[in-house]
Design a protein around this motif. Structure first.
Motif, mmCIF file in Angstrom:
data_model
loop_
_atom_site.group_PDB
_atom_site.id
_atom_site.type_symbol
_atom_site.label_atom_id
_atom_site.label_comp_id
_atom_site.label_asym_id
_atom_site.label_seq_id
_atom_site.Cartn_x
_atom_site.Cartn_y
_atom_site.Cartn_z
ATOM 1 N N PRO A 113 0.799 -1.228 0.000
ATOM 2 C CA PRO A 113 0.000 0.000 0.000
ATOM 3 C C PRO A 113 0.832 1.279 0.000
ATOM 4 N N LEU A 147 -2.352 -0.491 8.989
ATOM 5 C CA LEU A 147 -2.190 0.895 8.563
ATOM 6 C C LEU A 147 -2.836 1.822 9.583
ATOM 7 N N THR A 204 -4.192 -1.687 -0.937
ATOM 8 C CA THR A 204 -4.489 -1.518 0.486
ATOM 9 C C THR A 204 -5.463 -2.582 0.981
#
Length: 312
Positions: A103, A274, A263
């Motif tokens: 990501p 994240l 992601t």
């Protein structure tokens, strides 16, 4: 252009970008599964395999891929495209993925369009529009959030990731600018096929891939096929086909699906964690690139033509 064709083009372009995002996740999975695997080896195999497939495909489709070598200037341009465009956009991206995660590497690479704007400002003296200026500011803030997580006195990601990711973003710019004179003459299939093959052969000459002794499991070999076929050949063909149904500006907006796919799949399959700064920063970068991809004047002209055509 019918509504059905437009929908087909949007689906093809968005699916291609999702596959590009998945290829980054597949590479990250491969690096985790096999610590001896290098970004150099993976890039060499990907480029040579995909380049050969595209050139053979071009021969079968009657695109005459070898005619590009008859013009010296065009031959040198496609060599430059492979060495200065495709190597940084692919090798440096895989290095960023290997050092960090898919990501973050994809979002940093996604800054490439702003490097193109800076290039035009510095060397072509073309001032950015208000939309482009706003997009650059949003991208800058988004990148700062990702890199620092709100703490401006320290870095939240490895400088190595930032270094390789930055080079891959520069690669996006050179990858876009160098072949622009070749594409109308020879087609994307020929230009990309030769660029990939040249880049792969050059990297192999620097560091022969057969000197790397790797043992791949069937699962790892499957991931390698995913990167070559589903992450390179298929999305390229799909994206090129989409341009016959939709405007290039519309197709470029679909690029946002690449970091989104990277992601989502990283969180789902690799358990990548994240922070809210990564999400907010990534969203700002994506929105900024989408704003940069929109040409308001061209869009208004296109909508007027569509309205006139529909009313008649």
């Amino acid at each position: 252009m019918t509504q059905q064709h437009h929908l087909r083009g949007v689906l093809l372009a968005s699916s291609a970008c999702i596959l590009w995002g998945i290829s980054g996740v597949a590479a990250s999975t491969l690096f985790i599964a096999n610590p001896h695997l290098t970004a150099m080896w993976l890039t060499q195999v990907r480029m040579i395999s995909a380049g050969l497939i595209l050139i053979i495909w071009g021969l079968i489709a009657g695109k005459r891929p070898f005619k590009i070598w008859r013009v010296r200037h065009d031959a040198w341009t496609v060599v430059s495209y492979g060495l200065l465009g495709l190597i940084p956009v692919q090798l440096c991206y895989f290095e960023a993925v290997r050092a960090g995660n898919a990501p973050v590497a994809t979002i940093i690479q996604f800054l490439g369009p702003f490097i193109i704007s800076i290039y035009y400002f510095l060397f072509k003296h073309v001032l950015p529009s208000r939309v482009e200026g706003l997009g650059m500011l949003m991208a800058f803030i988004g990148t700062v959030l990702i890199v620092t997580h709100g703490h401006l006195n320290s870095l939240a990601i490895s400088p190595v990731v930032l270094f390789w990711g930055g080079l891959s973003a520069i690669g996006v710019a050179t990858n876009t600018l160098i072949p622009r004179t070749l594409l109308p003459k020879y087609g994307a299939l020929t230009v990309t096929g030769w660029g990939l093959l040249i880049a792969g052969v050059f990297l192999t000459a620097l560091q022969p891939m057969w000197r790397v002794h790797l043992t791949l499991t069937w699962f790892q070999f499957g991931l390698l096929l995913v990167i070559i076929l589903l992450g390179t050949v298929a999305p390229f063909l799909m994206f090129a086909r989409s341009l016959s149904d939709i405007l290039p500006t519309t197709a470029s907006l679909m690029d946002a699906f690449e970091p989104l796919a990277a992601t989502v799949f990283s969180i789902a399959f690799l358990n990548v964690q994240l922070t809210r700064f990564d999400f907010i920063g990534g969203l700002l970068v994506i929105l900024a690139v989408m704003a940069l991809s929109i040409n308001p004047h061209r869009m208004f002209r296109y909508l007027r033509r569509r309205r006139t055509h529909t009313s008649s």
